[in-house]
Design an enzyme around this catalytic site. Sequence first.
Site, PDB file in Angstrom:
ATOM      1  N   GLU A 179       0.850  -1.173   0.000  1.00  0.00           N
ATOM      2  CA  GLU A 179       0.000   0.000   0.000  1.00  0.00           C
ATOM      3  C   GLU A 179       0.891   1.230   0.000  1.00  0.00           C
ATOM      4  OE1 GLU A 179      -2.084   1.300   3.570  1.00  0.00           O
ATOM      5  OE2 GLU A 179      -1.242  -0.411   4.653  1.00  0.00           O
ATOM      6  N   CYS A 228      -2.463 -12.643 -14.947  1.00  0.00           N
ATOM      7  CA  CYS A 228      -2.249 -12.045 -16.268  1.00  0.00           C
ATOM      8  C   CYS A 228      -3.501 -11.434 -16.874  1.00  0.00           C
ATOM      9  CB  CYS A 228      -1.648 -13.083 -17.219  1.00  0.00           C
ATOM     10  SG  CYS A 228       0.030 -13.580 -16.748  1.00  0.00           S
TER      11      CYS A 228
END
Length: 384
Positions: A97, A123
């Site tokens: 974060e 992906c």
Amino acid sequence: MHYNRVHIESIGYELAPVVVSTAELESRLAPVYDAMGMKPGQLELLTGISERRWWEPNFPLSEGAAAAGRKALADADLDPGEIDVLIYAGVCRENFEPATACAVAHRLGVNPNAAVYDVTNACLGVLNGVVDVANRIELGQARAGLVVSAETAREINEHTIDRMLRTQSRELFAESVATLTGGAGAVAVLVVSKELTRARRRRLVGGVVQNATQHHHLCKWGLQSVLPTVDRVLGHGAKAIVQKGIDLGHGATSLLKQGLDLGLRHVKIPFMETHAGEVLKHGVELGNRTWQAFQSKFGWRPEFVDKVICHQVGSQHRDTVLRSLGIPPEKDFSTFPFLGNIGTVSLPLTAALAEERDFLRAGDRVGWLGIGSGLNCLMLGIEW
């Protein structure tokens, strides 16, 4: 998913600057090849990849994503202040974060009222981001959204090569082939409403999702404790020594004891493992199921699909998937031979190059056929 108001206005990309040939990687693995009685050339033979690209060491991923974003905005002549949502969709990110999207949004100077967040799904991340923006546009919550990603393979490849040199294990080589296909790059997909589009092209018709999450264990990339490695290197019981901080015996210094007790128990190291054969087998099954659902929903039978862009894994994967779906190879455009597998970046970047090289043309029905670890599959239909 059906869309009536959504266009892919532009795709920007940034190629990583360091070209790394497969021959170069194999030269570094020469002791491993010698130990296993293998000749150079096996990696390219297995994957069809002759080279890939890496970023320079410590390159900020948000910088690569922002560079691609600037190109997408410039190509569409759209001001960053008109962006209503910015999504960073890479597997690789700068921190746990805050969201890497925040750094990208700051670099680009997007609208301060924009929604800014990360999406991650192996992906498929960029395709999921495109769907998120498309849904917002259909609901009237946004007119323009930018989906960006930057992937890096240098670090995991360096670590994997070090492991292979230490162990010289045939099993580890097999698990690491997919890792060694990894490349680096960045992409940005600008998605807009029909009221905002200037190109009036690349209309997103819709898409279909399917999953086979029982196979989530087949391909993993993350962090793991260093303690199992300590056990392998120092022998059975070393893990307990580290965890409990007991006396190591004659000759052990207090510094070593403290280092093991207070340091290594908290150390995490990167790992990637892929059971490529099983991923291919079950991925093809999932792809077939998704393709059938896609055809049923949109009526796009193979003969009506002009071109396809698939996730860029390698030659065996491409050939098997196309054959299984009944799609002639001349309808496919591939970049993996010279860019490798760039994860979330691969499919949209390949589409951008395909358009630049006049493979994708106005009016083509184009299928984006995405698949990711998990296993998840997402196929999108675009009227180019």
